[in-house]
Design a protein around this motif. Structure first.
Motif, PDB file in Angstrom:
ATOM      1  N   PRO A  36       0.840  -1.174  -0.031  1.00  0.00           N
ATOM      2  CA  PRO A  36      -0.006   0.044   0.069  1.00  0.00           C
ATOM      3  C   PRO A  36       0.954   1.406   0.138  1.00  0.00           C
ATOM      4  N   ASP A  37       0.151   2.227  -0.225  1.00  0.00           N
ATOM      5  CA  ASP A  37       0.881   3.678  -0.089  1.00  0.00           C
ATOM      6  C   ASP A  37       1.571   3.605   1.403  1.00  0.00           C
ATOM      7  N   PRO A 189      -0.520  -1.024  -6.083  1.00  0.00           N
ATOM      8  CA  PRO A 189      -1.180  -1.268  -4.949  1.00  0.00           C
ATOM      9  C   PRO A 189      -2.388  -2.091  -4.999  1.00  0.00           C
ATOM     10  N   ILE A 237     -21.209  -8.524   9.291  1.00  0.00           N
ATOM     11  CA  ILE A 237     -20.069  -8.304   9.587  1.00  0.00           C
ATOM     12  C   ILE A 237     -20.012  -8.175  11.080  1.00  0.00           C
ATOM     13  N   PRO A 251     -14.793  -8.026   3.981  1.00  0.00           N
ATOM     14  CA  PRO A 251     -15.401  -8.203   2.845  1.00  0.00           C
ATOM     15  C   PRO A 251     -14.549  -8.548   1.695  1.00  0.00           C
ATOM     16  N   GLU A 292      -4.370 -11.458  -1.780  1.00  0.00           N
ATOM     17  CA  GLU A 292      -4.859 -10.328  -0.816  1.00  0.00           C
ATOM     18  C   GLU A 292      -5.233 -10.772   0.675  1.00  0.00           C
ATOM     19  N   MET A 296      -2.949  -9.556   3.713  1.00  0.00           N
ATOM     20  CA  MET A 296      -3.703  -9.247   5.082  1.00  0.00           C
ATOM     21  C   MET A 296      -3.249 -10.024   6.249  1.00  0.00           C
TER      22      MET A 296
ATOM     23  N   LEU B 140      -2.020   7.225   4.747  1.00  0.00           N
ATOM     24  CA  LEU B 140      -3.206   7.401   3.876  1.00  0.00           C
ATOM     25  C   LEU B 140      -4.547   6.889   4.427  1.00  0.00           C
ATOM     26  N   GLY B 167      -5.132   3.457  -3.550  1.00  0.00           N
ATOM     27  CA  GLY B 167      -3.997   3.292  -2.889  1.00  0.00           C
ATOM     28  C   GLY B 167      -3.557   2.769  -1.516  1.00  0.00           C
ATOM     29  N   VAL B 168      -4.834   2.745  -0.781  1.00  0.00           N
ATOM     30  CA  VAL B 168      -5.161   2.568   0.634  1.00  0.00           C
ATOM     31  C   VAL B 168      -4.691   0.998   0.746  1.00  0.00           C
ATOM     32  N   ASP B 169      -4.137   0.517   1.790  1.00  0.00           N
ATOM     33  CA  ASP B 169      -3.747  -0.845   2.163  1.00  0.00           C
ATOM     34  C   ASP B 169      -5.119  -1.607   2.334  1.00  0.00           C
ATOM     35  N   PRO B 170      -4.999  -3.001   1.998  1.00  0.00           N
ATOM     36  CA  PRO B 170      -6.058  -3.562   1.909  1.00  0.00           C
ATOM     37  C   PRO B 170      -6.925  -3.833   3.227  1.00  0.00           C
ATOM     38  N   ILE B 171      -6.378  -3.911   4.507  1.00  0.00           N
ATOM     39  CA  ILE B 171      -7.034  -4.051   5.634  1.00  0.00           C
ATOM     40  C   ILE B 171      -7.713  -2.695   5.949  1.00  0.00           C
ATOM     41  N   ARG B 173      -8.598  -0.550   3.779  1.00  0.00           N
ATOM     42  CA  ARG B 173      -9.682  -0.519   2.513  1.00  0.00           C
ATOM     43  C   ARG B 173     -10.926  -0.966   3.242  1.00  0.00           C
ATOM     44  N   ARG B 174     -10.990  -2.097   3.883  1.00  0.00           N
ATOM     45  CA  ARG B 174     -12.028  -2.937   4.424  1.00  0.00           C
ATOM     46  C   ARG B 174     -12.396  -2.215   5.660  1.00  0.00           C
ATOM     47  N   GLU B 178     -16.488  -0.791   5.919  1.00  0.00           N
ATOM     48  CA  GLU B 178     -17.366  -1.145   6.917  1.00  0.00           C
ATOM     49  C   GLU B 178     -17.920   0.026   7.675  1.00  0.00           C
TER      50      GLU B 178
END
Lengths: 307, 244
Positions: A36-37, A189, A237, A251, A292, A296, B140, B167-171, B173-174, B178
């Motif tokens: 990521p950024d 990303p 969730i 998700p 992904e 994570m 970010l 560009g936000v990391d996957p965690i 982003r989720r 939410e």
């Protein structure tokens, strides 16, 4: 080896941007730096393209040391930074001519290499670069980075903010370039683009989490993984968060990816729990981890270690 | 029960000289709906969104947002919506607290409300030790979460999000999504653009713009059925490729 990094570290004030990074990229490889950024990708690119000096460690590109032989590196690599950095008030053709001249070559000499890409922007060759659309700017920048026939090509987030159609076309271009014996280091990303690389390094907070082929990385995922869906996603969730057996629940497109804490977990138990919580249209199915998911899981583990 | 519409768009068109950036688009968005507004770069998404948030005047057509006409009551529209984008969200050289006070003030909230809201916001995001840090020093993903909360300070009926997760990391982003679901479940309407096609799957309904027109609009499930593919990414590729 086309690119070698040995224990590279770099800090800005108190922030450690890169922490002991080592890896190698083979000649002709399409190698992805996925993260990521803020993960440190751009810092790494700037060190390898000799625009920034590392605090510790050593690195070489195309056989040249980044400190001792920086001038040789500059002649043999192409670099497309994340931010558009061509001359906005020169035309498409003028930009390309400019870069060719700087590297002591001509457009004609290496036309074969850029032809595929250049024909798409040639109809606009008299347009100023500043007036091009995002997709066309990107193609021009790639042409300029290739005009001196580099041995190694560095692309820093070439597809960030680009729509899925243009992204797909861009990756098709990269695959064709790879056929022409150019080593490519590309950062992104977007985890789906990782699948298109020969090998990838997952990077987060300045550290390498893992390096391998996309396929091997997917199979690294240590747990069973289930996709879960009901008619009430938000409630789902929340309910999974309070379910004792939940290790993680995120998700993922139209489903949630759920990983249980224990290996003895059975899907029926979760279904029963969800019925009890008044969910409808319940689906619980075992599925395979994506890159992904692995990213994570690894970055969560990494964070726990750091705490 | 008939769903209450909070966005109503009829034949909305925007021309710049001879160029028609948005051509006759029509759609409705209901209360509490998560509406994905997709399209390739240059398809006209940003132009359309600018008309909906009251900062660009339509050439033809009509749009009502939060009950107000975007042409005749643009200021009312602005008071009743929230907006955040990837490019502009918060001031990097103000702290989190200062940003909250600043934006709260702009929206005309009383200082006691601002105080109370900033406490809640900082609590919810778990940012106690960061409240006095400059926004520019945050990762970010955190910035975007704070920006989202700030855009909700004045309790808007609708929030417009322009590529909030690029560009936000996957965690993170989720986690961001939410937050979106949480607001939608409270009845806030979400109007969101994204280039992540997995996020398109999270939306209740999705529209896809191609060359100024809305070429498809339905639930992700129905769109996949209509184009006989298994992902929104493929729907997108099929639509945008066919037109070219």
């Amino acid at each position: 080896m086309s690119i070698i990094l040995n224990n590279i570290s770099k800090s800005y004030d108190k922030v450690k941007a890169l922490d002991d990074i080592s890896f190698e990229v083979k000649p002709g490889e399409l190698f992805g730096l996925i993260g990521p950024d803020g993960a440190g990708k751009t810092t790494l690119f700037r060190i390898l393209t000799t625009l920034l000096i590392q605090d510790e460690g050593s690195a070489s590109v195309a056989g040249y040391d980044v400190l001792k032989h920086y001038k040789d590196i500059r002649n043999h690599v192409g670099y497309m930074p994340g931010r558009f950095s061509l001359y906005q008030d020169l035309t498409v053709e003028e930009n390309l001519n400019f870069f060719a001249t700087i590297f002591g070559t001509t457009i004609a000499e290496n036309y074969e290499l850029i032809k595929d890409i250049y024909v798409q922007i040639e109809p606009f060759k008299n347009r100023r670069a500043g007036k091009l659309s995002g997709g066309m700017k990107q193609k021009l920048a790639l042409c300029c980075a290739l005009i001196h026939k580099p041995k190694v090509l560095f692309l820093d987030e070439p597809t960030t903010g680009v729509d899925p159609v243009s992204r797909k076309e861009f990756w098709e271009m990269l695959k064709r370039l790879q056929q022409k014996d150019i080593t490519i280091l590309v950062s992104t990303p977007y985890m789906d683009e990782a699948e298109l690389c020969d090998r990838i390094a997952l990077i987060s907070d300045g550290k390498i989490l893992e390096i391998n082929t996309p396929e091997a990385i997917r199979t690294l995922f240590p747990k069973k993984i289930y996709k879960v869906r009901t008619s009430q996603i938000y409630q789902l969730i929340m309910d999974l968060r309070s379910y004792p057996e939940t290790h993680s629940a995120y998700p993922f497109g139209e489903y949630l990816h759920f990983t249980p804490k224990t290996a003895s977990f059975v899907a029926e138990d979760l279904e029963k729990y969800l019925i009890q919580r008044e969910h409808r249209d319940i689906e619980v199915m075992e599925t395979v981890a994506t890159i992904e998911d692995t990213f994570m899981d690894l970055s969560r583990a990494n964070e726990l270690v750091n705490r | 029960m008939k769903k209450e519409n909070v966005i109503q768009v009829e034949n909305l068109t925007k021309m710049f000289g001879d160029f028609t950036a948005v051509k006759n688009i029509s759609f409705e968005v209901g209360r509490g709906e998560v509406f994905g507004f997709l399209g390739a770069n240059g398809a006209g998404k940003t132009t359309a969104m600018k008309m909906l948030i009251g900062i660009s005047k339509p050439t033809h057509g009509k749009a009502t947002v939060a009950g107000y006409d975007v042409l005749t009551h643009a200021e009312k529209v602005k008071r009743n919506i929230g907006y955040m984008s990837q490019r502009f969200s918060l001031y990097n050289d103000l702290t989190i607290k200062e940003n909250i006070v600043f934006f709260g003030g702009i929206y005309g909230l009383s200082s006691s409300t601002i105080k109370e809201k900033s406490q809640t916001l900082i609590n919810e995001l778990g940012l106690h030790d960061k409240a006095n840090s400059l926004v520019g020093s945050l990762p970010l993903g955190w910035k975007q979460k704070v920006a989202f909360s700030v855009a909700l300070l004045h309790n808007p009926k609708i929030i417009f999000l322009d590529e909030p997760t690029g560009g936000v990391d996957p965690i993170t982003r989720r986690q961001f999504w939410e937050m979106i679901y949480r607001e939608a479940s409270k009845g806030v309407t979400i109007f969101v653009t994204t280039h992540y096609m997995d996020e398109a799957e999270y939306c209740d309904r999705v529209s896809i713009m191609v060359a100024g027109k809305i070429e498809a609009l339905d639930t992700p499930k129905n769109l996949k059925g209509q184009f006989q593919v298994d992902s929104m990414n493929k729907v997108f590729l099929k639509l945008a490729r066919n037109i070219e």
